[in-house]
Design a protein around this motif. Structure first.
Motif, PDB file in Angstrom:
ATOM      1  N   UNK A   1       0.906  -0.795   0.060  1.00  0.00           N
ATOM      2  CA  UNK A   1      -0.248   0.099  -0.170  1.00  0.00           C
ATOM      3  C   UNK A   1       0.952   1.364   0.210  1.00  0.00           C
ATOM      4  N   UNK A   2       1.434   1.147   0.870  1.00  0.00           N
ATOM      5  CA  UNK A   2       2.640   2.429   0.699  1.00  0.00           C
ATOM      6  C   UNK A   2       3.507   2.407  -0.108  1.00  0.00           C
ATOM      7  N   UNK A   3       3.969   1.525  -0.948  1.00  0.00           N
ATOM      8  CA  UNK A   3       4.350   1.414  -2.035  1.00  0.00           C
ATOM      9  C   UNK A   3       3.824   2.346  -3.151  1.00  0.00           C
ATOM     10  N   UNK A   4       2.412   1.848  -3.267  1.00  0.00           N
ATOM     11  CA  UNK A   4       1.380   2.259  -4.281  1.00  0.00           C
ATOM     12  C   UNK A   4       0.885   3.952  -4.073  1.00  0.00           C
ATOM     13  N   UNK A   5       1.366   4.223  -2.679  1.00  0.00           N
ATOM     14  CA  UNK A   5       0.746   5.624  -2.173  1.00  0.00           C
ATOM     15  C   UNK A   5       2.364   6.159  -2.869  1.00  0.00           C
ATOM     16  N   UNK A   6       3.370   5.565  -2.517  1.00  0.00           N
ATOM     17  CA  UNK A   6       4.850   6.584  -3.920  1.00  0.00           C
ATOM     18  C   UNK A   6       4.737   6.448  -5.302  1.00  0.00           C
ATOM     19  N   UNK A   7       4.485   5.167  -5.886  1.00  0.00           N
ATOM     20  CA  UNK A   7       4.035   4.948  -6.949  1.00  0.00           C
ATOM     21  C   UNK A   7       3.449   6.095  -7.829  1.00  0.00           C
ATOM     22  N   UNK A   8       2.183   6.490  -7.137  1.00  0.00           N
ATOM     23  CA  UNK A   8       1.136   7.041  -7.900  1.00  0.00           C
ATOM     24  C   UNK A   8       1.728   8.524  -7.335  1.00  0.00           C
ATOM     25  N   UNK A   9       2.290   9.560  -6.032  1.00  0.00           N
ATOM     26  CA  UNK A   9       3.018  10.328  -6.053  1.00  0.00           C
ATOM     27  C   UNK A   9       3.614  10.831  -7.324  1.00  0.00           C
ATOM     28  N   UNK A  10       4.784   9.448  -7.576  1.00  0.00           N
ATOM     29  CA  UNK A  10       5.503   9.816  -9.072  1.00  0.00           C
ATOM     30  C   UNK A  10       4.421   9.800 -10.678  1.00  0.00           C
ATOM     31  N   UNK A  11       3.860   9.117 -10.597  1.00  0.00           N
ATOM     32  CA  UNK A  11       2.588   9.268 -11.000  1.00  0.00           C
ATOM     33  C   UNK A  11       2.061  10.506 -12.264  1.00  0.00           C
ATOM     34  N   UNK A  12       1.394  11.199 -10.299  1.00  0.00           N
ATOM     35  CA  UNK A  12       0.336  11.963 -10.360  1.00  0.00           C
ATOM     36  C   UNK A  12       1.566  13.595 -10.480  1.00  0.00           C
ATOM     37  N   UNK A  13       3.089  13.614 -10.417  1.00  0.00           N
ATOM     38  CA  UNK A  13       3.965  14.139 -11.229  1.00  0.00           C
ATOM     39  C   UNK A  13       3.690  14.902 -12.537  1.00  0.00           C
ATOM     40  N   UNK A  14       4.341  13.054 -13.196  1.00  0.00           N
ATOM     41  CA  UNK A  14       4.231  12.569 -14.259  1.00  0.00           C
ATOM     42  C   UNK A  14       3.164  13.607 -15.437  1.00  0.00           C
ATOM     43  N   UNK A  15       1.957  13.679 -14.457  1.00  0.00           N
ATOM     44  CA  UNK A  15       0.462  13.583 -15.274  1.00  0.00           C
ATOM     45  C   UNK A  15       0.926  15.095 -15.358  1.00  0.00           C
ATOM     46  N   UNK A  16       0.823  16.187 -14.019  1.00  0.00           N
ATOM     47  CA  UNK A  16       1.029  17.541 -14.259  1.00  0.00           C
ATOM     48  C   UNK A  16       2.016  17.837 -14.798  1.00  0.00           C
ATOM     49  N   UNK A  17       2.974  17.104 -14.936  1.00  0.00           N
ATOM     50  CA  UNK A  17       4.094  17.416 -16.718  1.00  0.00           C
ATOM     51  C   UNK A  17       3.695  17.339 -18.017  1.00  0.00           C
ATOM     52  N   UNK A  18       2.368  17.093 -18.151  1.00  0.00           N
ATOM     53  CA  UNK A  18       1.863  16.317 -19.334  1.00  0.00           C
ATOM     54  C   UNK A  18       0.557  17.270 -19.296  1.00  0.00           C
TER      55      UNK A  18
ATOM     56  N   UNK B   1      -1.344 -10.910 -11.055  1.00  0.00           N
ATOM     57  CA  UNK B   1       0.036 -10.949 -10.141  1.00  0.00           C
ATOM     58  C   UNK B   1       1.599 -11.375 -10.357  1.00  0.00           C
ATOM     59  N   UNK B   2       2.811 -10.982 -10.301  1.00  0.00           N
ATOM     60  CA  UNK B   2       3.124 -11.340 -11.194  1.00  0.00           C
ATOM     61  C   UNK B   2       4.632 -11.355  -9.792  1.00  0.00           C
ATOM     62  N   UNK B   3       6.547 -11.422 -10.763  1.00  0.00           N
ATOM     63  CA  UNK B   3       7.004 -11.300  -9.921  1.00  0.00           C
ATOM     64  C   UNK B   3       8.593 -10.243 -10.427  1.00  0.00           C
ATOM     65  N   UNK B   4       9.051  -9.759  -9.569  1.00  0.00           N
ATOM     66  CA  UNK B   4       9.648  -8.695 -10.471  1.00  0.00           C
ATOM     67  C   UNK B   4      11.242  -8.380  -9.979  1.00  0.00           C
ATOM     68  N   UNK B   5      12.312  -8.452 -10.550  1.00  0.00           N
ATOM     69  CA  UNK B   5      13.587  -8.134 -11.055  1.00  0.00           C
ATOM     70  C   UNK B   5      14.593  -7.104  -9.756  1.00  0.00           C
ATOM     71  N   UNK B   6      13.724  -6.644  -8.974  1.00  0.00           N
ATOM     72  CA  UNK B   6      14.656  -5.821  -7.836  1.00  0.00           C
ATOM     73  C   UNK B   6      13.404  -6.282  -6.547  1.00  0.00           C
ATOM     74  N   UNK B   7      13.494  -7.431  -6.206  1.00  0.00           N
ATOM     75  CA  UNK B   7      13.171  -8.583  -4.718  1.00  0.00           C
ATOM     76  C   UNK B   7      12.345  -7.607  -4.118  1.00  0.00           C
ATOM     77  N   UNK B   8      12.936  -6.272  -3.552  1.00  0.00           N
ATOM     78  CA  UNK B   8      11.392  -5.287  -2.637  1.00  0.00           C
ATOM     79  C   UNK B   8      10.499  -4.087  -3.376  1.00  0.00           C
ATOM     80  N   UNK B   9      10.239  -5.050  -4.469  1.00  0.00           N
ATOM     81  CA  UNK B   9       9.376  -4.412  -5.374  1.00  0.00           C
ATOM     82  C   UNK B   9       8.396  -4.967  -5.194  1.00  0.00           C
ATOM     83  N   UNK B  10       7.328  -4.471  -4.558  1.00  0.00           N
ATOM     84  CA  UNK B  10       5.393  -5.048  -4.485  1.00  0.00           C
ATOM     85  C   UNK B  10       4.625  -5.138  -5.097  1.00  0.00           C
ATOM     86  N   UNK B  11       4.898  -3.566  -5.959  1.00  0.00           N
ATOM     87  CA  UNK B  11       3.811  -2.934  -6.877  1.00  0.00           C
ATOM     88  C   UNK B  11       4.371  -2.381  -7.221  1.00  0.00           C
ATOM     89  N   UNK B  12       4.102  -2.116  -8.392  1.00  0.00           N
ATOM     90  CA  UNK B  12       3.664  -1.219 -10.010  1.00  0.00           C
ATOM     91  C   UNK B  12       2.688  -0.909 -11.000  1.00  0.00           C
TER      92      UNK B  12
END
Length: 127
Positions: free
Chosen positions: A48-65, A107-118
């Motif tokens: 959930x916290x990782x998703x929150x961080x991803x949404x922050x990055x995506x929100x900034x990206x959308x604003x840049x567009x 549901x999938x795997x990631x190349x970096x073990x710490x990643x839980x969501x993308x």
């Protein structure tokens, strides 16, 4: 209409040779965005916290567009563990209003073990 790229500064963008987003006309294609802390790059424990961080990055990206979450028409959620589906889904449910985007969760795997969501999104600006 011009095509341009938006970068977030992620080490993965440089490593794999991709842009955080491509803006092509009124379409915005946002690459899969993992949930590392945008300032430190560290990955929080929870999906959930990782998703929150991803949404922050995506929100900034959308604003840049010159767009926002209200322009998102499609969401793809990639999770390492199906036990995290509900927490991430509730966060997304609080992020989007009607008309809501389409959503596919995988549901999938990631190349970096710490990643839980993308999160990957497509947006369409309405002018």
């Amino acid at each position: 209409m011009t095509r341009r790229s938006i970068y977030s500064g992620s080490r993965f963008e440089e490593l794999a040779g991709y842009a955080r987003a491509v803006v092509d006309g009124d379409f915005i294609f946002i690459s899969g965005t993992s949930g590392g802390d945008p300032k430190t790059g560290a990955f929080p424990e929870s999906a959930e916290e990782q998703a929150r961080n991803a949404l922050t990055v995506i929100g900034n990206t959308l604003a840049g567009a010159e767009a926002g979450f209200e322009h998102v028409v499609s969401v793809r959620v990639y999770l390492a563990d199906r036990a995290d589906v509900m927490a991430v889904s509730k966060l997304l449910g609080a992020t989007f209003a009607d008309p809501r985007p389409t959503n596919t969760t995988i549901i999938c795997g990631f190349p970096v073990e710490e990643i839980k969501v993308e999160l990957e999104m497509v947006a369409l600006r309405r002018r």
